[in-house]
Design a protein around this motif. Structure first.
Motif, PDB file in Angstrom:
ATOM      1  N   TRP A  92       6.652 -53.983 -10.691  1.00  0.00           N
ATOM      2  CA  TRP A  92       5.305 -53.991 -10.122  1.00  0.00           C
ATOM      3  C   TRP A  92       5.335 -54.369  -8.645  1.00  0.00           C
ATOM      4  O   TRP A  92       4.631 -53.772  -7.821  1.00  0.00           O
ATOM      5  CB  TRP A  92       4.443 -54.984 -10.901  1.00  0.00           C
ATOM      6  N   THR A  93       6.152 -55.354  -8.292  1.00  0.00           N
ATOM      7  CA  THR A  93       6.245 -55.788  -6.886  1.00  0.00           C
ATOM      8  C   THR A  93       6.771 -54.669  -6.005  1.00  0.00           C
ATOM      9  O   THR A  93       6.240 -54.419  -4.906  1.00  0.00           O
ATOM     10  CB  THR A  93       7.158 -57.017  -6.774  1.00  0.00           C
ATOM     11  N   LEU A  94       7.808 -53.981  -6.468  1.00  0.00           N
ATOM     12  CA  LEU A  94       8.357 -52.884  -5.671  1.00  0.00           C
ATOM     13  C   LEU A  94       7.358 -51.744  -5.531  1.00  0.00           C
ATOM     14  O   LEU A  94       7.248 -51.132  -4.459  1.00  0.00           O
ATOM     15  CB  LEU A  94       9.654 -52.372  -6.317  1.00  0.00           C
ATOM     16  N   ARG A  95       6.621 -51.451  -6.612  1.00  0.00           N
ATOM     17  CA  ARG A  95       5.615 -50.389  -6.527  1.00  0.00           C
ATOM     18  C   ARG A  95       4.509 -50.760  -5.552  1.00  0.00           C
ATOM     19  O   ARG A  95       4.062 -49.926  -4.750  1.00  0.00           O
ATOM     20  CB  ARG A  95       5.030 -50.116  -7.908  1.00  0.00           C
ATOM     21  N   GLU A  96       4.041 -52.007  -5.620  1.00  0.00           N
ATOM     22  CA  GLU A  96       2.987 -52.428  -4.702  1.00  0.00           C
ATOM     23  C   GLU A  96       3.461 -52.435  -3.260  1.00  0.00           C
ATOM     24  O   GLU A  96       2.711 -52.069  -2.347  1.00  0.00           O
ATOM     25  CB  GLU A  96       2.494 -53.830  -5.093  1.00  0.00           C
ATOM     26  N   ARG A 107       7.295 -50.037 -12.140  1.00  0.00           N
ATOM     27  CA  ARG A 107       7.571 -49.308 -10.899  1.00  0.00           C
ATOM     28  C   ARG A 107       6.745 -48.023 -10.787  1.00  0.00           C
ATOM     29  O   ARG A 107       6.347 -47.638  -9.675  1.00  0.00           O
ATOM     30  CB  ARG A 107       9.061 -48.968 -10.832  1.00  0.00           C
ATOM     31  N   LEU A 108       6.477 -47.361 -11.937  1.00  0.00           N
ATOM     32  CA  LEU A 108       5.887 -46.032 -11.877  1.00  0.00           C
ATOM     33  C   LEU A 108       4.465 -45.940 -12.412  1.00  0.00           C
ATOM     34  O   LEU A 108       3.748 -45.001 -12.049  1.00  0.00           O
ATOM     35  CB  LEU A 108       6.770 -45.038 -12.650  1.00  0.00           C
ATOM     36  N   VAL A 109       4.038 -46.835 -13.290  1.00  0.00           N
ATOM     37  CA  VAL A 109       2.716 -46.711 -13.924  1.00  0.00           C
ATOM     38  C   VAL A 109       1.778 -47.752 -13.314  1.00  0.00           C
ATOM     39  O   VAL A 109       1.990 -48.956 -13.494  1.00  0.00           O
ATOM     40  CB  VAL A 109       2.817 -46.904 -15.448  1.00  0.00           C
ATOM     41  N   PRO A 110       0.727 -47.333 -12.617  1.00  0.00           N
ATOM     42  CA  PRO A 110      -0.172 -48.302 -11.965  1.00  0.00           C
ATOM     43  C   PRO A 110      -1.268 -48.796 -12.892  1.00  0.00           C
ATOM     44  O   PRO A 110      -1.537 -48.229 -13.960  1.00  0.00           O
ATOM     45  CB  PRO A 110      -0.759 -47.484 -10.817  1.00  0.00           C
ATOM     46  N   GLY A 111      -1.909 -49.872 -12.477  1.00  0.00           N
ATOM     47  CA  GLY A 111      -3.129 -50.340 -13.100  1.00  0.00           C
ATOM     48  C   GLY A 111      -2.970 -50.897 -14.506  1.00  0.00           C
ATOM     49  O   GLY A 111      -1.886 -51.296 -14.943  1.00  0.00           O
ATOM     50  N   GLU A 144       3.074 -47.014   2.164  1.00  0.00           N
ATOM     51  CA  GLU A 144       2.471 -45.690   2.308  1.00  0.00           C
ATOM     52  C   GLU A 144       1.098 -45.778   2.952  1.00  0.00           C
ATOM     53  O   GLU A 144       0.752 -44.959   3.805  1.00  0.00           O
ATOM     54  CB  GLU A 144       2.380 -45.018   0.934  1.00  0.00           C
ATOM     55  N   VAL A 145       0.302 -46.769   2.536  1.00  0.00           N
ATOM     56  CA  VAL A 145      -1.023 -46.933   3.131  1.00  0.00           C
ATOM     57  C   VAL A 145      -0.908 -47.281   4.611  1.00  0.00           C
ATOM     58  O   VAL A 145      -1.635 -46.741   5.462  1.00  0.00           O
ATOM     59  CB  VAL A 145      -1.819 -48.018   2.377  1.00  0.00           C
TER      60      VAL A 145
END
Length: 384
Positions: free
Chosen positions: A163-167, A105-109, A173-174
Motif C-alpha cells: 500500500w505504501t509503495l502504491r501510494e 500494490r495494485l488494488v486501491p481503496g 504521478e500526481v
C-alpha cells in the motif's frame, strides 16, 4: 517490483513464472518436511502442495485479489491439515503474504483492503487449526512466537508495504502531472507574451501609419509614400519576429539572433516615424545575460508601442542603465492620455509578469507633471 513493472508483457510473464516456480518449490519442500514421530506424506501429496502453492502466482497481476484469496486458502489447508508442519509454516505464510503485498500494490481503496483482510483471515484460520494438529512453533526449551500472531504480523506488514509503495507511486504521478500542467501553462504564457511583444509593436506602427496614409494620400502623396515605407519596414520586422517565435515552438533553430540592447536604436527610429520624438540613452554594454537583454528590449518595445498608440504626438525619453548587477529601464513621455488608459492593460501586465519572472521590480503610471512613466529593474548578479 519496480524493475518488473518496467518490463514488457513477455518479460513480466517470465518473471511471474519464475516466482511461481520458486513458490512451488518452497511449498513442496515445506510439505516434504515431516516430524520424526509422524508418517511421511505420499509423494503425490507433496507435489500437489507445491503446485497449489505456486500456481496462483501466475495470475497475481491479472487478478491480484482472487490470487491472494486462493493463496490464503491454500496456506490454510496446508497448515490446518498438517501437510506442512508448524516449524515449516513460514513457507506457505510467505507465499500468501507475497500475494497480499501484490494486492496492496495494485488494488486501491476498500476493495484492496477487503481482499487483503480475507486472505489474512484464511491464513489465520489455518494457523489456529494448526495449533491443535501439532505442537507450537519451537520447543519447550526455546518457545517461539504464537503461530497466528506471526502470520498476522507477516501478512499485515506485506499489505502495508504494498500500500505504501502504491501510494508513493500515485503521489509521484500526481506530482508529475501537476508539474507538467504548470510547465504547459507557463510555456503558454511565455509564448503569448512573446507574440504580443514581438508582433503587437509592429502592428501598432502599421495601424498608425496606415491611418496617416489614408488621410494624406490625396493632398500629400509624398507623406503617404513615407507612411507606406514605414509600414513595409514594420511588416518585415513583424514577419521576422513571428518566424522566430514559430521556430521556437517547433524546437528548430531561430531564424535570426534574438534582439539585444544594440537594437534599441531601431525601435526608436520606428517610433519616430510614427510621430514620437525619442531620446535614447543606453549606458550598458553587451556583456549582459541574454535573458536580461531580451527582457529589456521587450519592455522598451512595449512602452514605445503604448506611447505611439495612446500619446502620439509626444516626446519620449528612454533611459537604460547598468548599475552593476542590476539593469534599470525607464521610459517616460509627456503625452496626454485619458485616465482609463493609465490602468494596467495587456501590455503592462505582460511587462509586469516578465519582470517578476526575473526577480525584478516594475512600476507604471501617470507622472505628476503629466505624461506616463514605466520603470523596471532587472537583477542579474550580485550587487556590489
Amino acid at each position: 517490483m519496480s524493475l518488473i513493472n518496467r518490463l514488457g508483457p513477455v518479460s513480466r510473464w517470465t518473471a511471474n513464472l519464475i516466482l511461481a516456480e520458486c513458490a512451488g518449490l518452497l511449498g513442496w519442500y515445506a510439505a516434504a518436511e515431516t516430524p520424526p514421530a509422524a508418517v511421511p506424506e505420499p509423494a503425490w501429496l507433496t507435489i500437489l502442495a507445491g503446485v497449489a502453492s505456486g500456481a496462483p502466482l501466475l495470475a497475481r497481476r491479472r487478478w491480484p485479489g482472487a490470487t491472494a484469496v486462493v493463496a490464503g486458502l491454500v496456506a490454510a489447508v496446508l497448515l490446518g491439515t498438517g501437510i506442512v508442519p508448524d516449524y515449516a509454516s513460514p513457507a506457505p505464510i510467505a507465499v500468501a503474504a507475497f500475494t497480499i503485498y501484490t494486492v496492496g500494490r495494485l488494488v486501491p481503496g476498500r476493495r484492496g483492503a477487503i481482499f487483503a483482510s480475507a486472505a489474512t483471515a484464511l491464513v489465520l484460520i489455518g494457523t489456529i487449526v494448526a495449533l491443535f494438529v501439532g505442537p507450537a512453533v519451537g520447543s519447550a526449551d526455546e518457545p517461539g512466537p504464537p503461530l497466528p500472531a506471526f502470520a498476522a504480523l507477516v501478512c499485515g506488514a506485506s499489505w502495508a508495504i504494498g500500500w505504501t509503495l502504491r501510494e508513493r507511486r500515485r503521489h509521484s504521478e500526481v506530482t508529475a502531472a501537476q508539474t507538467t500542467a504548470r510547465a504547459v501553462a507557463e510555456e503558454r504564457l511565455r509564448i503569448a507574451r512573446e507574440m504580443h511583444d514581438a508582433v503587437g509593436h509592429n502592428l501598432s506602427l502599421i495601424t498608425v501609419q496606415a491611418s496617416v496614409a489614408t488621410h494624406v494620400a490625396a493632398e500629400r502623396p509624398e507623406a503617404a509614400v513615407a507612411a507606406l515605407s514605414v509600414i513595409e519596414q514594420a511588416s518585415r520586422s513583424a514577419l521576422t519576429e513571428l518566424r522566430r517565435a514559430v521556430g521556437a515552438l517547433r524546437t528548430e533553430p531561430d531564424y535570426s539572433v534574438p534582439p539585444t540592447l544594440t537594437d534599441l536604436g531601431k525601435l526608436a527610429g520606428q517610433a519616430e516615424a510614427a510621430g514620437i520624438a525619442v531620446s535614447l540613452d543606453v549606458r550598458a554594454d553587451d556583456t549582459l545575460p541574454d535573458g536580461i537583454a531580451l527582457a529589456a528590449y521587450r519592455i522598451v518595445q512595449e512602452s514605445l508601442t503604448n506611447v505611439v498608440r495612446h500619446a502620439a504626438p509626444a516626446a519620449c525619453r528612454v533611459d537604460v542603465e547598468d548599475t552593476g548587477g542590476r539593469l534599470r529601464i525607464e521610459v517616460t513621455d509627456d503625452g496626454s492620455r485619458r485616465p482609463a488608459l493609465a490602468a494596467d492593460g495587456t501590455g503592462l501586465v505582460g511587462m509586469r509578469e516578465r519582470v517578476a519572472a526575473l526577480g525584478g521590480t516594475f512600476s507604471a503610471g501617470p507622472r505628476a507633471g503629466g505624461g506616463f512613466a514605466v520603470v523596471a529593474t532587472l537583477p542579474y548578479g550580485a550587487t556590489p
